[in-house]
Design an enzyme around this catalytic site. Sequence first.
Site, PDB file in Angstrom:
ATOM      1  N   ASP A 125      -3.099 -49.741 -12.455  1.00 54.51           N
ATOM      2  CA  ASP A 125      -2.567 -48.976 -13.573  1.00 54.51           C
ATOM      3  C   ASP A 125      -2.202 -50.019 -14.641  1.00 54.51           C
ATOM      4  O   ASP A 125      -2.097 -51.218 -14.343  1.00 54.51           O
ATOM      5  CB  ASP A 125      -1.319 -48.213 -13.089  1.00 54.51           C
ATOM      6  CG  ASP A 125      -0.608 -47.517 -14.228  1.00 54.51           C
ATOM      7  OD1 ASP A 125      -1.295 -46.896 -15.056  1.00 54.51           O
ATOM      8  OD2 ASP A 125       0.635 -47.600 -14.291  1.00 54.51           O
ATOM      9  N   LEU A 126      -2.018 -49.590 -15.876  1.00 49.20           N
ATOM     10  CA  LEU A 126      -1.711 -50.552 -16.949  1.00 49.20           C
ATOM     11  C   LEU A 126      -0.219 -50.539 -17.327  1.00 49.20           C
ATOM     12  O   LEU A 126       0.516 -51.492 -17.052  1.00 49.20           O
ATOM     13  CB  LEU A 126      -2.576 -50.223 -18.181  1.00 49.20           C
ATOM     14  CG  LEU A 126      -2.289 -51.021 -19.447  1.00 49.20           C
ATOM     15  CD1 LEU A 126      -2.616 -52.501 -19.277  1.00 49.20           C
ATOM     16  CD2 LEU A 126      -3.082 -50.452 -20.627  1.00 49.20           C
ATOM     17  N   ASP A 127       0.202 -49.415 -17.950  1.00 48.09           N
ATOM     18  CA  ASP A 127       1.570 -49.346 -18.479  1.00 48.09           C
ATOM     19  C   ASP A 127       2.583 -49.390 -17.337  1.00 48.09           C
ATOM     20  O   ASP A 127       2.598 -48.499 -16.483  1.00 48.09           O
ATOM     21  CB  ASP A 127       1.767 -48.040 -19.270  1.00 48.09           C
ATOM     22  CG  ASP A 127       0.814 -47.937 -20.458  1.00 48.09           C
ATOM     23  OD1 ASP A 127       0.796 -48.870 -21.263  1.00 48.09           O
ATOM     24  OD2 ASP A 127       0.095 -46.934 -20.565  1.00 48.09           O
ATOM     25  N   THR A 148       4.657 -51.816 -21.276  1.00 44.89           N
ATOM     26  CA  THR A 148       4.451 -50.829 -22.329  1.00 44.89           C
ATOM     27  C   THR A 148       4.905 -49.411 -21.946  1.00 44.89           C
ATOM     28  O   THR A 148       4.924 -48.531 -22.819  1.00 44.89           O
ATOM     29  CB  THR A 148       2.970 -50.819 -22.750  1.00 44.89           C
ATOM     30  OG1 THR A 148       2.170 -50.985 -21.568  1.00 44.89           O
ATOM     31  CG2 THR A 148       2.662 -51.938 -23.715  1.00 44.89           C
ATOM     32  N   LYS A 165       5.225 -40.533 -17.241  1.00 52.80           N
ATOM     33  CA  LYS A 165       4.559 -41.758 -16.773  1.00 52.80           C
ATOM     34  C   LYS A 165       3.225 -41.421 -16.119  1.00 52.80           C
ATOM     35  O   LYS A 165       3.171 -40.553 -15.232  1.00 52.80           O
ATOM     36  CB  LYS A 165       5.438 -42.497 -15.758  1.00 52.80           C
ATOM     37  CG  LYS A 165       6.325 -43.530 -16.395  1.00 52.80           C
ATOM     38  CD  LYS A 165       6.999 -44.383 -15.334  1.00 52.80           C
ATOM     39  CE  LYS A 165       8.117 -45.183 -15.951  1.00 52.80           C
ATOM     40  NZ  LYS A 165       8.980 -45.780 -14.937  1.00 52.80           N
ATOM     41  N   SER A 218      -6.352 -46.689 -16.017  1.00 53.65           N
ATOM     42  CA  SER A 218      -5.225 -46.218 -16.831  1.00 53.65           C
ATOM     43  C   SER A 218      -5.610 -44.979 -17.628  1.00 53.65           C
ATOM     44  O   SER A 218      -6.736 -44.884 -18.117  1.00 53.65           O
ATOM     45  CB  SER A 218      -4.813 -47.320 -17.812  1.00 53.65           C
ATOM     46  OG  SER A 218      -3.906 -46.807 -18.768  1.00 53.65           O
ATOM     47  N   ALA A 219      -4.640 -44.076 -17.787  1.00 51.89           N
ATOM     48  CA  ALA A 219      -4.865 -42.865 -18.593  1.00 51.89           C
ATOM     49  C   ALA A 219      -4.858 -43.194 -20.081  1.00 51.89           C
ATOM     50  O   ALA A 219      -5.182 -42.352 -20.912  1.00 51.89           O
ATOM     51  CB  ALA A 219      -3.763 -41.858 -18.286  1.00 51.89           C
ATOM     52  N   LYS A 244      -4.168 -37.959 -13.785  1.00 54.89           N
ATOM     53  CA  LYS A 244      -3.265 -38.153 -12.649  1.00 54.89           C
ATOM     54  C   LYS A 244      -2.264 -36.996 -12.645  1.00 54.89           C
ATOM     55  O   LYS A 244      -1.834 -36.605 -13.720  1.00 54.89           O
ATOM     56  CB  LYS A 244      -2.516 -39.496 -12.786  1.00 54.89           C
ATOM     57  CG  LYS A 244      -3.446 -40.714 -12.864  1.00 54.89           C
ATOM     58  CD  LYS A 244      -2.657 -41.981 -13.245  1.00 54.89           C
ATOM     59  CE  LYS A 244      -3.609 -43.135 -13.543  1.00 54.89           C
ATOM     60  NZ  LYS A 244      -2.961 -44.364 -13.996  1.00 54.89           N
ATOM     61  N   GLU A 295       0.513 -48.819  -8.805  1.00 53.01           N
ATOM     62  CA  GLU A 295       1.034 -47.821  -9.749  1.00 53.01           C
ATOM     63  C   GLU A 295       2.553 -47.857  -9.875  1.00 53.01           C
ATOM     64  O   GLU A 295       3.243 -48.196  -8.919  1.00 53.01           O
ATOM     65  CB  GLU A 295       0.680 -46.420  -9.225  1.00 53.01           C
ATOM     66  CG  GLU A 295      -0.531 -45.790  -9.853  1.00 53.01           C
ATOM     67  CD  GLU A 295      -0.310 -45.332 -11.295  1.00 53.01           C
ATOM     68  OE1 GLU A 295       0.839 -45.314 -11.769  1.00 53.01           O
ATOM     69  OE2 GLU A 295      -1.306 -44.995 -11.948  1.00 53.01           O
ATOM     70  N   ASP A 296       3.075 -47.455 -11.045  1.00 49.12           N
ATOM     71  CA  ASP A 296       4.529 -47.331 -11.206  1.00 49.12           C
ATOM     72  C   ASP A 296       4.948 -45.876 -11.403  1.00 49.12           C
ATOM     73  O   ASP A 296       6.116 -45.607 -11.654  1.00 49.12           O
ATOM     74  CB  ASP A 296       5.015 -48.155 -12.410  1.00 49.12           C
ATOM     75  CG  ASP A 296       4.554 -47.572 -13.733  1.00 49.12           C
ATOM     76  OD1 ASP A 296       3.415 -47.055 -13.785  1.00 49.12           O
ATOM     77  OD2 ASP A 296       5.332 -47.601 -14.704  1.00 49.12           O
TER      78      ASP A 296
END
Length: 222
Positions: free
Chosen positions: A7-9, A15, A44, A113-114, A144, A168-169
């Site tokens: 995942d990114l953020d 971010t 999120k 990432s979304a 997601k 993932e967060d």
Amino acid sequence: MKGVLFDLDGIVTDTATYHFTAWSQLVKDEFGLKLPKSIEERTKGVSREDSLKIILEELNLSVDEEQFQDLANKKNKCYIESLEKLTDKDILPGIKELINDLKQKGVKIALASASHNGPFILKKIGLFNSFDTIVDPGKVTKGKPNPEIFEVASAQLGLTPKDCVGVEDSIAGIEAINSAGSCSVGVGDETLSQAFKRVESTKELTVTLLQEAWNNFVKEKI
Ligand code: BG6
Ligand code: MG
């Protein structure tokens, strides 16, 4: 473990907080309202449009299609402005080392990432060329917690989901990884209890930790 789906953020960069700040600013400017902190967790991992739907519902607001698009665009403009100052210093602790170690071990990495701003962010922080593949969220029909983005990510690496670990967060993201049939590693508090393995900080993410999680996952689930 042949692949890691990132995942990114909130995993690669901090971010996740910038998204909430941009939504809060929008709601203040457009409606003079304060966005409850609980929205941060609920949005999120969720697409821009779905996040806006959650926010409007929470605030009991209804808008027409044109206003909806206008609000989504305004939020994105504000969010992009906050990304301008991003540098490699904004990579979360341990992530650069983890990516280098995974590459050295021949483990492939994908961005799942979304965010439509993913490639822009990766370029800003100098990690664009580090990823073997980046999923285009515009081509993913279900966001997601649907597993689609993680299924596509592993397929783009030429792998099956069970050979991959997803990091993932978000609650939605963990659910998506689990449904895809990959080993989920959550970074965050006990709200991520559905993660196969959970750590409190990205600092703890090492190849050894991911490999051990995957080994246990295979023993237990397969
Ligand atoms: C996810 C974030 O990574 O991307 C969500 O966790 C965000 O909060 C989503 O809504 C979409 O991002 P963007 O940059 O396309 O608006
Ligand atoms: Mg995230």
